[in-house]
Design a protein around this motif. Sequence first.
Motif, PDB file in Angstrom:
ATOM      1  N   UNK A  88       0.661  -1.314  -0.162  1.00  0.00           N
ATOM      2  CA  UNK A  88      -0.151  -0.132  -0.226  1.00  0.00           C
ATOM      3  C   UNK A  88       0.837   1.048  -0.179  1.00  0.00           C
ATOM      4  N   UNK A  89       0.740   2.608  -0.652  1.00  0.00           N
ATOM      5  CA  UNK A  89       1.165   3.191  -1.045  1.00  0.00           C
ATOM      6  C   UNK A  89       0.229   4.985  -0.961  1.00  0.00           C
ATOM      7  N   UNK A  90       0.237   5.130   0.651  1.00  0.00           N
ATOM      8  CA  UNK A  90      -0.745   6.671   1.135  1.00  0.00           C
ATOM      9  C   UNK A  90      -0.040   7.810   0.447  1.00  0.00           C
ATOM     10  N   UNK A  91      -0.593   8.526  -0.360  1.00  0.00           N
ATOM     11  CA  UNK A  91      -0.422   9.548  -0.287  1.00  0.00           C
ATOM     12  C   UNK A  91      -0.999  11.024  -0.080  1.00  0.00           C
ATOM     13  N   UNK A  92      -0.871  11.280   1.605  1.00  0.00           N
ATOM     14  CA  UNK A  92      -1.762  12.351   1.576  1.00  0.00           C
ATOM     15  C   UNK A  92      -1.320  13.714   2.175  1.00  0.00           C
ATOM     16  N   UNK A  93      -2.071  14.560   2.148  1.00  0.00           N
ATOM     17  CA  UNK A  93      -2.258  15.914   2.938  1.00  0.00           C
ATOM     18  C   UNK A  93      -2.167  16.105   4.161  1.00  0.00           C
ATOM     19  N   UNK A  94      -1.638  17.662   4.600  1.00  0.00           N
ATOM     20  CA  UNK A  94      -2.517  18.223   6.108  1.00  0.00           C
ATOM     21  C   UNK A  94      -3.254  18.767   5.484  1.00  0.00           C
ATOM     22  N   UNK A  95      -3.973  19.377   6.188  1.00  0.00           N
ATOM     23  CA  UNK A  95      -5.189  20.166   6.112  1.00  0.00           C
ATOM     24  C   UNK A  95      -5.367  21.067   7.669  1.00  0.00           C
ATOM     25  N   UNK A  96      -5.659  21.720   7.619  1.00  0.00           N
ATOM     26  CA  UNK A  96      -6.253  22.728   9.454  1.00  0.00           C
ATOM     27  C   UNK A  96      -4.923  22.662   9.911  1.00  0.00           C
ATOM     28  N   UNK A  97      -5.392  22.173  11.015  1.00  0.00           N
ATOM     29  CA  UNK A  97      -4.233  21.911  12.465  1.00  0.00           C
ATOM     30  C   UNK A  97      -3.636  20.406  12.113  1.00  0.00           C
ATOM     31  N   UNK A  98      -3.180  19.996  10.761  1.00  0.00           N
ATOM     32  CA  UNK A  98      -2.599  18.875  11.441  1.00  0.00           C
ATOM     33  C   UNK A  98      -3.902  17.518  11.077  1.00  0.00           C
ATOM     34  N   UNK A  99      -4.646  18.306  10.758  1.00  0.00           N
ATOM     35  CA  UNK A  99      -6.271  17.238  10.356  1.00  0.00           C
ATOM     36  C   UNK A  99      -5.917  16.009   8.893  1.00  0.00           C
ATOM     37  N   UNK A 100      -6.822  15.364   9.184  1.00  0.00           N
ATOM     38  CA  UNK A 100      -7.166  14.659   7.504  1.00  0.00           C
ATOM     39  C   UNK A 100      -7.939  15.907   6.617  1.00  0.00           C
ATOM     40  N   UNK A 101      -7.255  15.621   5.236  1.00  0.00           N
ATOM     41  CA  UNK A 101      -8.886  16.252   4.411  1.00  0.00           C
ATOM     42  C   UNK A 101      -9.835  15.438   4.772  1.00  0.00           C
ATOM     43  N   UNK A 102     -10.715  15.992   3.926  1.00  0.00           N
ATOM     44  CA  UNK A 102     -11.702  15.148   4.075  1.00  0.00           C
ATOM     45  C   UNK A 102     -12.479  14.025   3.769  1.00  0.00           C
ATOM     46  N   UNK A 103     -11.876  13.696   2.745  1.00  0.00           N
ATOM     47  CA  UNK A 103     -11.835  11.918   1.987  1.00  0.00           C
ATOM     48  C   UNK A 103     -11.067  11.491   2.700  1.00  0.00           C
ATOM     49  N   UNK A 104     -10.536  11.764   4.029  1.00  0.00           N
ATOM     50  CA  UNK A 104      -9.791  10.718   5.016  1.00  0.00           C
ATOM     51  C   UNK A 104      -9.579  10.937   6.363  1.00  0.00           C
ATOM     52  N   UNK A 105     -10.763  11.320   6.758  1.00  0.00           N
ATOM     53  CA  UNK A 105     -11.581  11.319   8.267  1.00  0.00           C
ATOM     54  C   UNK A 105     -11.847  10.361   8.139  1.00  0.00           C
ATOM     55  N   UNK A 106     -12.857  10.021   7.360  1.00  0.00           N
ATOM     56  CA  UNK A 106     -13.571   8.526   8.307  1.00  0.00           C
ATOM     57  C   UNK A 106     -12.167   7.515   8.424  1.00  0.00           C
ATOM     58  N   UNK A 107     -11.669   7.075   6.792  1.00  0.00           N
ATOM     59  CA  UNK A 107     -10.542   6.102   7.267  1.00  0.00           C
ATOM     60  C   UNK A 107      -9.817   5.570   8.077  1.00  0.00           C
ATOM     61  N   UNK A 108      -9.776   7.411   8.694  1.00  0.00           N
ATOM     62  CA  UNK A 108      -8.135   7.675  10.234  1.00  0.00           C
ATOM     63  C   UNK A 108      -9.032   7.388  11.960  1.00  0.00           C
TER      64      UNK A 108
END
Length: 485
Positions: A88-108
């Motif tokens: 698995x390769x995860x490519x992720x941005x950081x949003x706000x104060x260290x939060x997941x982006x909208x399309x990563x919140x539920x998984x996290x």
Amino acid sequence: MNETVRISVAVILTLAWLFWCVGLYVRHKRAQPKINLTASTLIAYASQSGSAAALAVKKAQQIGTQEAVNLLPLDRVDSQTLQATKQAHFVVSTYGNGEPPDNGQRFYQDMLSKRSAVDLSHLHYSVTALGDSSYEHFCAFGHNLHSVLANLGAKSKADVIELDSQSMQLMESEEQSPHLCDWQLTARQCLNPKSGNPPLYLLTFQVNSELPNWQAGDVISILPCNDQKSVDAWLQKYQLDGSMLVSKDGIKQPLKNHLTRCVLPEHFSSAKTDAGIWLTSFKPLPNREYSVASAHHEGVLKLIVRLQTHTDGKPGIGSGWLTQYSKIGDITQGIIRSNIRCHIENASRPLILIGAGSGVAGLRAQLAQRSQHTKSAPVWLIYGERDPKHDTMINPELESWQQKGLISELHFAYSRDPDKNAYVQDILHINSEKLKAMVHKGADIYVCGNKAGMGDGVHQVLTEYLGQENVSALLTSGRYRRDLY
């Protein structure tokens, strides 16, 4: 109204609410990409403005020539998918104060809550984290995700790879793309010349080649330049000849031209053994991103940019170049990047547009694009600014669209109105019943502007009146879109 009628009304409202929730779920499931459970490799991305998604697509294209690959937004990755995945390769941005982006919140959140239930000891993974080092929580979500996966038994191939937008230029593959354009500035207008607030500018660009394609919601990444006076002063300070030819990447050009795209160091020694090589080692200016403010059919690129200044009064890198230093006729290089999370393609659904300040750029693009549909559903627009007397720059165009029927209801909120100060979230609060009714009818929600204050305030009101679960479902299904910075 007697007791029987009251009970009947309550039952009807409850059933309507349940049907709405079920409808959200069904539409969400239909919109999801299919997962290939025979693929042993997964590339998952969490992206707010499209950068991580674009990088993930390129990685999938590279790997996909050799093996089957699942390319999925992070929220589409579940336990079953992970169990079928070996790499698995995860490519992720950081949003706000260290939060997941909208399309990563539920998984996290799922991974955090299922530590004892999910065994990922079979999984080998890597994390590429995108972020901006000028923010306190640089690449924080990438590191947090890395730790959570390790705690679940997954084996990391390497440390987190950090990509800093402050030092990243356009990716090589993008630089070779036909969509990298020379945008010529043809008009610039200060929209609030008499305001005591920071100036807001409407900029218009055109290209001499074929106009790149884009949709409302997309962003442009530009390569800003230094003020020519600053370059001249820097050369004079260190007694360097601006006409001296320097070579980088096989291209020779005068030093003066080269320095327009570089971060000029405050301390420099011209006594270097090979000054030419040293000068070409300067860091390039970081690219800057802006929401596109026009629709493609208008034939020009429009941006709405607020002049940002540092504590010493010096203009920001991007806004300074666009609003102060560049002249009419000057060229700014930039590439338009697709931001599919902010695309609203179904004009038959109602639309709630919410924004403040320079966030009107995204609102304007959505409206301009929607104006091409002869039969579009109602649009409720809420726009916030500061001064009701001098910050009404975009109001005439919005009111014109209202008169033509494109906007069905228009609300303005002014935070410094001496008689009736309000923020956009206050308008939502006052009209909460209208909000619930439109969402119940299938409305999309698009929010554009500053995250702190406006964006967070709107999210809080939506959660209060729609419920956390429904807001999460709207985010996941793509009906609640946030273009925030």
